[in-house]
Design an enzyme around this catalytic site. Structure first.
Site, PDB file in Angstrom:
ATOM      1  CG  HIS A   1      60.057 -65.606 -68.555  1.00 53.56           C
ATOM      2  ND1 HIS A   1      61.315 -66.147 -68.431  1.00 53.56           N
ATOM      3  CD2 HIS A   1      59.625 -65.967 -69.789  1.00 53.56           C
ATOM      4  CE1 HIS A   1      61.639 -66.796 -69.532  1.00 53.56           C
ATOM      5  NE2 HIS A   1      60.609 -66.711 -70.386  1.00 53.56           N
TER       6      HIS A   1
ATOM      7  CG  ASP B   1      63.368 -65.855 -65.650  1.00 52.66           C
ATOM      8  OD1 ASP B   1      62.309 -66.327 -66.123  1.00 52.66           O
ATOM      9  OD2 ASP B   1      64.039 -64.977 -66.232  1.00 52.66           O
TER      10      ASP B   1
ATOM     11  CG  ASP C   1      56.146 -65.416 -77.040  1.00 51.67           C
ATOM     12  OD1 ASP C   1      56.028 -66.379 -77.828  1.00 51.67           O
ATOM     13  OD2 ASP C   1      56.409 -65.557 -75.842  1.00 51.67           O
TER      14      ASP C   1
ATOM     15  CD  GLU D   1      62.906 -62.266 -70.235  1.00 49.00           C
ATOM     16  OE1 GLU D   1      62.757 -63.129 -69.348  1.00 49.00           O
ATOM     17  OE2 GLU D   1      63.554 -62.466 -71.267  1.00 49.00           O
TER      18      GLU D   1
END
Length: 264
Positions: free
Chosen positions: A143, A141, A72, A148
């Protein structure tokens, strides 16, 4: 899913580096085709990259026939910015190994047409022959990359809006200022990662414990995108004792027993 549990992050990082080097060397022995490697950023892989650098310098592995694609990049952040992923990768890996510059691929967060940039990235991965191995990390979380919670498990490289939680976690890289963290990023999709022949995910520390519990023991769900690894034929999570603290005792014992049996 294969779970490798080490005492601490340092041991897990070394395991991952040696595993990657072993795979690069194994392919080099039987094929002249390049090894296609997916790479991640953040604090988690730094020790793994440091060991790979050492191995390259000591002649234990070479990246001369490796093609890499990063997960990314932030949108709108200059490549020269110290917190861009271009800067990160050169600082912690590329400037210290023998991978040819033309083999390094990182998404252009300043592309005039971000959608076209994402499609071109997917096309380049296919043209390279697809991933032999993808090294990733996981967010608190659950991801992977910037996929996400509630990202489609069938997602491909695309433009995404970062959640407040992710921006707050990443603010530590931007002088602690939440408002300096870009709001968008370009990211490979969940399916892009899972299309790799092998996937190795690093997860260290107690802050990753809930993510691992959801990914390993929970259902496969877009709520925890790492859980998509459950359906992969060669998925491995490398973790430490702190990060598996929320697993059921029997789950923990099972994975430790499997690894012990494989060593025999």
């Amino acid at each position: 899913m294969n779970i490798i549990i080490r005492n601490n992050a340092a041991e897990g990082s070394l395991w991952a580096a040696h595993y990657i080097a072993e795979k690069i060397n194994a392919k080099a022995k039987v094929s002249d085709k390049p090894f296609v490697l997916g790479l991640c950023t953040g604090s988690t892989p730094i020790q793994t990259y440091a060991e790979l650098i050492r191995m390259v310098k000591d002649g234990e592995v070479s990246f001369k026939n490796v093609i890499s694609f990063n997960m990314d990049e932030y949108v709108g952040l200059p490549e020269s910015h110290p917190e861009s992923y271009h800067s990160f990768m050169h600082r912690y890996l590329f400037d210290h190994i023998d991978e040819p510059a033309q083999n390094i691929h990182i998404l252009n967060g300043n592309a005039a047409d971000p959608v076209a940039e994402c499609q071109a990235y997917e096309d380049a991965i296919v043209a390279a022959g697809g991933f032999d191995l993808f090294l990733g990390g996981v967010g608190e979380d659950g991801h992977i990359a910037f996929n996400e919670p509630f990202s489609s498990l069938a997602s491909r490289t695309r433009v995404v809006t970062l959640t407040q939680d992710t921006r707050e976690v990443n603010a530590r890289f931007f002088d602690g200022d939440f408002n300096k963290v870009p709001r968008q990023a370009l990211t490979v999709g969940v399916a892009t990662v899972l299309s790799s022949k092998e996937v190795v995910i690093l997860a260290f520390g107690s802050k990753k414990a809930r993510a691992l519990k959801d990914a390993i023991e929970g259902p496969m769900s877009h709520y925890c995108t790492l859980s998509g690894l459950q359906g992969h034929p060669a998925g491995t999570i490398v973790c430490d004792e702190n990060s598996v603290g929320e697993l059921k005792v029997n789950s923990y014992r099972y994975f430790k027993a499997v690894e012990a049996a494989e060593k025999q």
